[in-house]
Design a protein around this motif. Structure first.
Motif, PDB file in Angstrom:
ATOM      1  N   ALA A 232       0.823  -1.211   0.000  1.00  0.00           N
ATOM      2  CA  ALA A 232       0.000   0.000   0.000  1.00  0.00           C
ATOM      3  C   ALA A 232       0.855   1.259   0.000  1.00  0.00           C
ATOM      4  CB  ALA A 232      -0.933   0.004   1.205  1.00  0.00           C
ATOM      5  N   VAL A 233       1.976   1.228   0.722  1.00  0.00           N
ATOM      6  CA  VAL A 233       2.876   2.382   0.753  1.00  0.00           C
ATOM      7  C   VAL A 233       3.501   2.602  -0.615  1.00  0.00           C
ATOM      8  CG1 VAL A 233       5.043   3.277   1.720  1.00  0.00           C
ATOM      9  CG2 VAL A 233       3.344   2.201   3.211  1.00  0.00           C
ATOM     10  N   LEU A 234       3.973   1.518  -1.245  1.00  0.00           N
ATOM     11  CA  LEU A 234       4.582   1.645  -2.569  1.00  0.00           C
ATOM     12  C   LEU A 234       3.543   2.088  -3.592  1.00  0.00           C
ATOM     13  CD1 LEU A 234       7.102   1.386  -4.294  1.00  0.00           C
ATOM     14  CD2 LEU A 234       6.547  -1.041  -4.630  1.00  0.00           C
ATOM     15  N   HIS A 235       2.325   1.577  -3.491  1.00  0.00           N
ATOM     16  CA  HIS A 235       1.260   2.006  -4.401  1.00  0.00           C
ATOM     17  C   HIS A 235       1.028   3.510  -4.299  1.00  0.00           C
ATOM     18  CE1 HIS A 235      -2.928   3.204  -5.160  1.00  0.00           C
ATOM     19  NE2 HIS A 235      -2.870   2.359  -6.174  1.00  0.00           N
ATOM     20  N   ASP A 236       0.866   4.006  -3.080  1.00  0.00           N
ATOM     21  CA  ASP A 236       0.567   5.428  -2.909  1.00  0.00           C
ATOM     22  C   ASP A 236       1.727   6.295  -3.372  1.00  0.00           C
ATOM     23  OD1 ASP A 236      -1.806   4.564  -1.896  1.00  0.00           O
ATOM     24  OD2 ASP A 236      -1.430   5.187   0.171  1.00  0.00           O
ATOM     25  N   HIS A 237       2.940   5.859  -3.064  1.00  0.00           N
ATOM     26  CA  HIS A 237       4.115   6.609  -3.498  1.00  0.00           C
ATOM     27  C   HIS A 237       4.188   6.669  -5.024  1.00  0.00           C
ATOM     28  CE1 HIS A 237       8.269   7.917  -3.925  1.00  0.00           C
ATOM     29  NE2 HIS A 237       8.441   6.882  -4.725  1.00  0.00           N
ATOM     30  N   LEU A 238       4.033   5.519  -5.683  1.00  0.00           N
ATOM     31  CA  LEU A 238       4.131   5.487  -7.141  1.00  0.00           C
ATOM     32  C   LEU A 238       2.962   6.220  -7.800  1.00  0.00           C
ATOM     33  CD1 LEU A 238       5.421   1.884  -7.941  1.00  0.00           C
ATOM     34  CD2 LEU A 238       6.697   4.037  -8.012  1.00  0.00           C
ATOM     35  N   GLN A 239       1.789   6.144  -7.210  1.00  0.00           N
ATOM     36  CA  GLN A 239       0.649   6.880  -7.768  1.00  0.00           C
ATOM     37  C   GLN A 239       0.942   8.377  -7.802  1.00  0.00           C
ATOM     38  OE1 GLN A 239      -3.019   7.277  -5.431  1.00  0.00           O
ATOM     39  NE2 GLN A 239      -4.166   6.555  -7.228  1.00  0.00           N
ATOM     40  N   SER A 240       1.507   8.896  -6.724  1.00  0.00           N
ATOM     41  CA  SER A 240       1.872  10.315  -6.689  1.00  0.00           C
ATOM     42  C   SER A 240       3.004  10.621  -7.664  1.00  0.00           C
ATOM     43  CB  SER A 240       2.278  10.713  -5.264  1.00  0.00           C
ATOM     44  OG  SER A 240       1.178  10.649  -4.388  1.00  0.00           O
ATOM     45  N   PHE A 241       4.036   9.804  -7.649  1.00  0.00           N
ATOM     46  CA  PHE A 241       5.183  10.008  -8.529  1.00  0.00           C
ATOM     47  C   PHE A 241       4.779   9.947  -9.999  1.00  0.00           C
ATOM     48  CE2 PHE A 241       8.673   7.489 -10.737  1.00  0.00           C
ATOM     49  CZ  PHE A 241       9.387   8.606 -11.139  1.00  0.00           C
ATOM     50  N   PHE A 242       4.030   8.910 -10.364  1.00  0.00           N
ATOM     51  CA  PHE A 242       3.580   8.790 -11.752  1.00  0.00           C
ATOM     52  C   PHE A 242       2.701   9.975 -12.148  1.00  0.00           C
ATOM     53  CE2 PHE A 242       3.760   3.825 -11.639  1.00  0.00           C
ATOM     54  CZ  PHE A 242       5.131   3.873 -11.823  1.00  0.00           C
ATOM     55  N   GLY A 243       1.725  10.310 -11.288  1.00  0.00           N
ATOM     56  CA  GLY A 243       0.752  11.334 -11.633  1.00  0.00           C
ATOM     57  C   GLY A 243       1.346  12.719 -11.770  1.00  0.00           C
ATOM     58  N   ILE A 244       2.370  13.034 -10.961  1.00  0.00           N
ATOM     59  CA  ILE A 244       2.917  14.392 -10.946  1.00  0.00           C
ATOM     60  C   ILE A 244       4.228  14.479 -11.725  1.00  0.00           C
ATOM     61  CG2 ILE A 244       3.818  16.217  -9.441  1.00  0.00           C
ATOM     62  CD1 ILE A 244       1.733  15.306  -7.368  1.00  0.00           C
ATOM     63  N   SER A 245       5.244  13.752 -11.300  1.00  0.00           N
ATOM     64  CA  SER A 245       6.567  13.916 -11.897  1.00  0.00           C
ATOM     65  C   SER A 245       6.678  13.321 -13.291  1.00  0.00           C
ATOM     66  CB  SER A 245       7.630  13.279 -10.997  1.00  0.00           C
ATOM     67  OG  SER A 245       7.696  13.919  -9.749  1.00  0.00           O
ATOM     68  N   VAL A 246       5.950  12.252 -13.574  1.00  0.00           N
ATOM     69  CA  VAL A 246       6.076  11.583 -14.866  1.00  0.00           C
ATOM     70  C   VAL A 246       5.001  12.045 -15.846  1.00  0.00           C
ATOM     71  CG1 VAL A 246       6.119   9.355 -16.061  1.00  0.00           C
ATOM     72  CG2 VAL A 246       7.121   9.562 -13.778  1.00  0.00           C
ATOM     73  N   LEU A 247       3.742  11.992 -15.422  1.00  0.00           N
ATOM     74  CA  LEU A 247       2.626  12.248 -16.335  1.00  0.00           C
ATOM     75  C   LEU A 247       2.116  13.684 -16.273  1.00  0.00           C
ATOM     76  CD1 LEU A 247       0.733   8.882 -15.736  1.00  0.00           C
ATOM     77  CD2 LEU A 247       2.239   9.474 -17.644  1.00  0.00           C
TER      78      LEU A 247
END
Length: 307
Positions: A232-247
C-alpha cells in the motif's frame, strides 16, 4: 484543488550556505531562475532519450505545486535544488517530489521520489552525493508541512537506477561514455549510501507523448526502516510520482504502464522485499557473461533467470 505554494518558498528561493562554503538553492516555482541553473547542469548530465526531461516538462511539474498540491488525498511538493561552489560554479543538482502520507502504522510519513541527481564530473570525490541527499531529506518534510510535526519520521528516498542487465548495449555504452561512470560503478556508489532494490517489476511510464516507457531501470529505496515495503505504501508513493513527476497531472490509472503496476500493488497481499545490491557487484564486474543469464538485476540477486 487550488492551493498556494509552501510558505517557506513564498519568496521563490530557499538558500543555505554549508560549512565548506557550498551554496544551496532550492525552489518549487516554475518561474524561478533556480530552475534554469538546475537545468543547465541537468542537460549536460543526462543523455538517454526516454529518461530525459525537457525544461518545459520541469516547468509543468513545478506548476502542479499550485494546482495539484493535494492530489490523491496526499500533500505534495516538487522541487529543484542546485549546489554551487564559492566561485558560483554549479557542482551538482537534484529534482525530487516529496509526498506526505497519512499514517500507516510504522510506515514513513514522507516519501521522496528522487527523480534526478547529478554531480559535475570535475567535482566528484568530494562527498557531494551525501550532501545532496542530506539537503533532500531536510527539505522534503518541510516542503509538505511536516518538518515540525510531532513524531515525524525521516523521509524515505526512492530512486530509479539503471539496471545493467535490462539496458540495451547501446544505451549502456552511450550513458557510460557520456557520464564517465560505468553502470556497475554507479550501482556500487548507490549501494554504499544504502540503496536496496525493490523486488518489483518496475517500468517508468513515458515522460511525454513522444517518448517510450523506460524498462531499463530498477527501483530502489535508500535506508528504508525494514526489509520490506508494504504494498500500500509503494502504491501510494508510485501513484503520486507517476501522476505528478512523470505524467504531469494526468491520471496515472489512464496510462497503461502506470495502471498495470498500480493494479498489481492494489491486489498484492505481501509486502515488497528489499534486495541487497552489494553481493552482486562482483559478478557484474568480473563475469558479466554469467550475469547476462538473468534478465534483470533483481532476478540475478534472487537467482531467478526469467525475471
Amino acid at each position: 484543488m487550488q492551493s498556494t505554494a509552501p510558505a517557506w518558498l513564498d519568496d521563490g528561493t530557499w538558500r543555505r550556505t554549508l560549512d565548506d562554503g557550498l551554496r544551496i538553492e532550492a525552489t518549487a516555482r516554475p518561474d524561478s531562475p533556480v530552475l534554469g541553473r538546475f537545468f543547465a547542469g541537468y542537460d549536460r548530465a543526462f543523455v538517454l532519450p526516454d529518461e530525459k526531461e525537457t525544461l518545459q516538462g520541469f516547468r509543468d511539474c513545478l506548476a502542479l505545486n499550485l494546482v495539484q498540491r493535494h492530489a490523491f488525498g496526499r500533500t505534495h511538493c516538487e522541487l529543484v535544488v542546485t549546489l554551487s561552489s564559492t566561485e558560483a560554479h554549479l557542482v551538482g543538482g537534484a529534482n525530487f517530489l516529496a509526498t506526505a502520507h497519512p499514517r500507516q502504522g510504522a510506515a514513513p510519513r514522507v516519501t521522496v521520489a528522487l527523480n534526478y541527481l547529478y554531480v559535475d564530473a570535475a567535482s566528484r570525490g568530494r562527498g557531494l552525493l551525501r550532501k545532496i541527499l542530506a539537503v533532500v531529506r531536510t527539505l522534503a518534510p518541510r516542503s509538505v508541512g511536516l518538518d515540525r510535526a510531532p513524531g515525524a519520521l525521516t523521509a524515505t528516498v526512492f530512486i530509479e537506477l539503471n539496471d545493467p542487465l535490462k539496458m540495451t548495449a547501446e544505451h549502456s555504452r552511450r550513458d557510460t561514455e557520456h557520464s564517465g561512470l560505468d553502470q556497475v560503478s554507479r550501482l556500487a556508489i548507490w549501494s554504499r549510501v544504502g540503496a536496496r532494490i525493490l523486488d518489483f517489476p518496475y517500468v517508468q511510464p513515458p515522460l511525454s507523448s513522444t517518448q517510450a516507457p523506460d524498462d531499463g531501470l530498477a527501483y530502489a529505496a535508500l535506508d528504508y526502516p525494514g526489509d520490506t515495503v508494504p504494498a500500500a505504501v509503494l502504491h501510494d508513493h508510485l501513484q503520486s510520482f507517476f501522476g505528478i513527476s512523470v505524467l504531469k497531472g494526468r491520471v496515472p490509472e489512464c496510462d497503461a504502464t502506470a495502471a498495470m503496476q498500480l493494479k498489481a500493488l492494489l491486489q498484492r497481499e505481501q509486502p515488497v522485499r528489499l534486495l541487497d545490491i552489494a553481493h552482486s557487484l562482483g559478478v557484474l564486474r568480473n563475469d558479466f557473461a554469467r550475469a547476462r543469464r538473468y534478465r534483470s538485476l533483481r532476478g540475478m540477486i534472487k537467482g531467478i533467470r526469467d525475471e
